[in-house]
Design a protein around this motif. Structure first.
Motif, short mmCIF file in Angstrom:
data_model
loop_
_atom_site.label_atom_id
_atom_site.label_comp_id
_atom_site.label_asym_id
_atom_site.label_seq_id
_atom_site.Cartn_x
_atom_site.Cartn_y
_atom_site.Cartn_z
N THR A 76 0.91 -1.15 -0.03
CA THR A 76 -0.03 -0.05 0.11
C THR A 76 0.91 1.26 -0.05
OG1 THR A 76 -0.08 0.06 2.31
CG2 THR A 76 -1.68 -1.35 1.23
N ILE A 77 2.10 1.17 0.03
CA ILE A 77 2.98 2.44 -0.10
C ILE A 77 2.75 3.04 -1.45
CG2 ILE A 77 5.44 2.90 -0.49
CD1 ILE A 77 6.11 1.51 1.83
N THR A 78 2.78 4.46 -1.44
CA THR A 78 2.61 5.04 -2.75
C THR A 78 3.46 4.65 -3.98
OG1 THR A 78 2.30 7.05 -1.27
CG2 THR A 78 2.81 7.54 -3.50
N ASN A 79 2.66 4.23 -5.08
CA ASN A 79 3.32 4.07 -6.30
C ASN A 79 3.94 2.67 -6.27
OD1 ASN A 79 2.60 6.36 -7.52
ND2 ASN A 79 4.77 7.44 -7.17
N ALA A 80 3.55 1.83 -5.27
CA ALA A 80 3.76 0.39 -5.34
C ALA A 80 3.05 -0.50 -6.09
CB ALA A 80 4.18 -0.08 -3.90
N ASN A 81 1.62 -0.57 -5.82
CA ASN A 81 1.01 -1.60 -6.27
C ASN A 81 -0.36 -0.86 -6.89
OD1 ASN A 81 -0.83 -3.58 -6.85
ND2 ASN A 81 0.99 -4.85 -6.12
N PHE A 82 -0.75 -1.15 -7.85
CA PHE A 82 -2.14 -0.38 -8.49
C PHE A 82 -3.07 -1.57 -8.96
CE2 PHE A 82 1.22 2.51 -9.19
CZ PHE A 82 0.71 3.74 -9.14
N SER A 317 2.50 2.64 -25.22
CA SER A 317 3.65 2.32 -26.07
C SER A 317 4.74 1.55 -25.51
CB SER A 317 4.00 3.48 -26.41
OG SER A 317 4.67 4.41 -25.42
N TYR A 318 4.57 1.28 -24.13
CA TYR A 318 5.85 0.57 -23.53
C TYR A 318 5.29 -0.40 -22.39
CZ TYR A 318 6.44 3.91 -19.85
OH TYR A 318 6.23 4.86 -18.69
N ILE A 319 3.83 -0.62 -21.99
CA ILE A 319 3.46 -1.27 -20.87
C ILE A 319 3.80 -2.65 -21.16
CG2 ILE A 319 1.09 -1.71 -22.03
CD1 ILE A 319 0.07 -1.10 -19.24
N ASP A 320 3.83 -3.19 -22.46
CA ASP A 320 3.95 -4.54 -22.63
C ASP A 320 5.58 -5.00 -22.30
OD1 ASP A 320 4.91 -2.91 -24.79
OD2 ASP A 320 5.51 -4.96 -26.03
N ARG A 321 6.66 -3.86 -22.09
CA ARG A 321 8.00 -4.27 -21.59
C ARG A 321 7.94 -3.91 -20.08
NH1 ARG A 321 10.89 -0.17 -23.06
NH2 ARG A 321 9.79 1.16 -24.60
N VAL A 322 6.96 -3.86 -19.32
CA VAL A 322 7.14 -3.44 -17.99
C VAL A 322 6.68 -4.69 -17.19
CG1 VAL A 322 6.41 -1.91 -15.95
CG2 VAL A 322 6.61 -0.99 -18.11
N TYR A 323 7.49 -5.06 -16.49
CA TYR A 323 7.41 -6.50 -15.64
C TYR A 323 7.70 -5.87 -14.11
CZ TYR A 323 8.55 -9.03 -19.77
OH TYR A 323 8.61 -9.73 -20.86
N THR A 324 6.58 -6.53 -13.28
CA THR A 324 6.70 -6.33 -11.89
C THR A 324 7.13 -7.41 -11.04
OG1 THR A 324 4.36 -6.57 -11.57
CG2 THR A 324 4.94 -4.42 -12.06
N THR A 325 7.46 -7.23 -9.82
CA THR A 325 7.86 -8.43 -8.98
C THR A 325 7.82 -7.76 -7.44
OG1 THR A 325 9.29 -10.16 -8.41
CG2 THR A 325 10.46 -8.24 -8.64
N GLY A 326 7.58 -8.79 -6.47
CA GLY A 326 7.34 -8.55 -4.97
C GLY A 326 6.30 -7.75 -4.81
N ALA A 327 6.28 -6.75 -4.09
CA ALA A 327 5.26 -6.01 -3.57
C ALA A 327 4.53 -5.25 -4.65
CB ALA A 327 5.36 -5.04 -2.47
N ALA A 328 5.37 -4.97 -5.86
CA ALA A 328 4.83 -4.20 -6.89
C ALA A 328 3.93 -4.82 -7.76
CB ALA A 328 6.06 -3.45 -7.67
N GLY A 329 2.98 -4.00 -8.51
CA GLY A 329 2.05 -4.29 -9.29
C GLY A 329 1.37 -3.40 -10.12
N TYR A 330 1.02 -3.60 -11.36
CA TYR A 330 0.05 -2.83 -12.15
C TYR A 330 -0.64 -3.55 -13.14
CZ TYR A 330 -1.24 1.56 -14.68
OH TYR A 330 -2.06 2.63 -14.75
N PRO A 331 -2.03 -3.45 -13.29
CA PRO A 331 -2.72 -3.97 -14.24
C PRO A 331 -2.20 -4.15 -15.63
CG PRO A 331 -4.28 -2.78 -12.72
CD PRO A 331 -2.62 -2.45 -12.60
N GLY A 332 -2.04 -5.02 -16.09
CA GLY A 332 -1.64 -5.11 -17.64
C GLY A 332 0.15 -5.45 -17.86
#
Length: 546
Positions: A76-82, A317-332
């Protein structure tokens, strides 16, 4: 409540008051209130674990439970997981554990409502809208509770990084849960909550010490290092965030693949650790602070790994190149799974990178860093001599966070205006406001001493305490050190509370004071600790230097 969400945990909150329709960070209203419910459930779980410890059943609160609590907070930290779906899954997992632990209690009398609440997922949203920040009606109690909660969120981020390196501190975890539980206790007065604020700072020091030990035992003490800002001619992977264990696994898996690895933003200080220098494909740092990632991720061309915050909602234009791990997350965005002690599989990024062109060069040259406490201690004689001779008159701690607000240009202009006999001590991404200005050196000592990530702010405290000892002073505030700190999110909050616990006074915070501080709580901080804001460069120069 008229507005479905209310969030004021970061510096850029809307209007300096609170985000009510959507987060300035980019999170939706639904995601925000789901995060509120996750915090509520985690506090309830913490009330149960605290009661279990009080009953002498400490062994029932396992390391996995501790990690669940800190993981929930980090999410829940700012900008970590959406990602609302991920947050919802964490709520369900926390309720399941709480249900199990409740059955182990001998006495449930007096537990807060959050400890007892349970419901199917279909009822989550109905509950979520009633348990947010504004559910505490008294403004001052609300302010103190949020100050404690945000400090504990920051502390949890530090402990999670230590956990990734298999280091734990049960005492710190017990406090995190006890502190969270206390924010549910309606019997606590403002004075008692104020005392808990300082106790949070005490454990902040412990948590930062734990992480410092974990990092240095795993990777060696940071050392003076020149970091390249240019690019090579091979495909690359860009890694951002703070998690050094993720970087280590990525470097191991990319060795010999023809793919280079670059750092971004808060990952820059990884170059200072001796253990990472054995990888010839660990090329350098690409770009600047987190908020510039839309332009810089675009031009990087290859995949990007977000290990923690700070995520800016990616462009199509680049969301397909973004990967997350750990506490981070973003739809798509594709998520790389793996828990503490597990080896993550980064092969999808590596294969993706091989099909991408090399990064586009956006700057050249190099920057220098690596001035954590061990390295500074090695320079102690030189620094002491410079102070005694008058070559160095003042140190200015300009640690903390960067951000996109135009008002943060103040820190660039402040750094430029500093007298030439002044040295900047920094950690965190705030350094990107001045670390490429070429401010020179004093007798071979760079005028910008970068200790590392915001996680490494512990070094700045240790350096100050060492200088106090070397100069034989009774009070840390007698040192020729000025504190002009930029803040953005919750890790900066725990750094502030840690400094207050260590007795540091007259800290200036900017570009604005936190919106979650009520006028009365602000007055307490001003009267007892000399906390103040910033004005403009000219007036602040007169204030600090006369």
């Amino acid at each position: 409540m008229e507005n479905r969400m209310f969030c004021f945990q970061c510096q850029e909150t809307a209007g300096g008051k609170g985000c009510t329709l959507a987060g300035v960070c980019g999170k939706t209203s639904d995601t925000a209130v789901t995060q509120d419910l996750l915090i509520y459930v985690t506090k309830g779980l913490s009330a149960v674990t605290t009661r279990l410890r009080d009953e002498g059943k400490t062994s029932s609160v396992t390391r996995d439970i501790n990690h669940l609590v800190t993981g929930n907070l980090f999410t829940t930290i700012t900008n970590a997981n959406f990602d609302k779906a991920v947050i919802t899954e964490r709520i369900t997992a926390a309720l399941k554990e709480k249900r199990r632990l409740l059955d182990l209690l001998d006495n449930k009398t007096g537990l807060p409502e959050a400890a007892l609440w349970d419901a199917p997922e279909s009822e989550y949203m109905a509950k979520a809208v009633s348990v947010g920040v504004l559910s505490t009606e008294n403004e001052d109690i609300r302010s103190l509770r949020e100050l404690i909660t945000y400090g504990i969120k920051g502390l949890s981020a530090y402990t999670k990084h230590a956990n990734a390196l298999l280091k734990d501190n049960e005492e710190v975890d017990a406090f995190i849960q006890r502190g969270l539980a206390a924010t549910l206790d309606n019997s606590l007065s403002a004075d008692e909550l104020t005392a808990l604020v300082l106790e949070t700072g005490r454990y902040g020091v412990e948590g930062m010490a734990l992480l410092d030990k974990a990092n240095t035992e795993a990777y060696g003490n940071p050392e003076i290092t020149k970091v390249s800002l240019g690019v090579g001619d091979r495909p690359g992977i860009l890694i951002s965030g703070h998690d050094l264990k993720d970087l280590e696994m990525l470097l191991e898996q990319t060795a010999g693949t023809g793919v280079d690895v670059y750092t971004h933003s808060e990952m820059l200080p990884a170059h200072y650790y001796p253990a990472f220098k054995k990888y010839p494909h660990f090329k350098g740092n690409y770009g600047n602070a987190w908020w510039k990632q839309k332009e810089e991720f675009e031009s990087f061309n290859g995949p990007v790994l977000m290990t923690t915050n700070c995520i800016v909602p990616p462009k199509d234009s680049y969301i397909d190149r973004v990967y997350t791990t750990g506490a981070a997350g973003y739809p798509g965005c594709k998520h790389i799974a793996g828990g503490i002690g597990e080896t993550k599989d980064f092969s999808p990024l590596i294969e993706h990178a091989k099909a991408c062109p090399p990064p586009e060069e956006i700057e050249t040259g190099e920057i220098i860093g690596g001035f954590a406490h061990d390295q500074v201690f090695k320079l102690a004689d030189k620094i002491v001599e410079a102070v005694k001779s008058g070559a160095i008159k003042k140190f200015v701690v300009m640690a903390g966070c960067d951000g996109r607000a135009k008002s943060r240009d103040y820190y660039t202009e402040f750094a430029k205006a500093l007298p030439e006999d002044t040295v900047i001590l920094t950690a965190g991404c705030a350094k990107y406001k001045y670390n490429k200005l070429d401010l020179g050196d004093i007798n071979g000592i760079p005028r910008v001493l970068d200790a590392g990530q915001c996680n490494d702010s512990y070094s700045l405290a240790v350096i100050a305490l060492k200088l106090k000892e070397v100069f034989g002073l009774n009070d840390i505030n007698e040192l020729p050190i000025i504190y002009n700190i930029a803040w953005y999110e919750q890790k900066a909050v725990i750094v502030l509370l840690a400094l207050l616990y260590l007795g540091v006074k007259n800290i200036h915070l900017g570009p604005t004071l936190p919106a979650f501080l009520s006028p009365n709580v602000t007055r307490i901080l001003v009267d007892n600790f000399g906390i103040a804001g910033i004005t403009n460069v000219d007036d602040d120069m007169k204030l600090f230097f006369g």
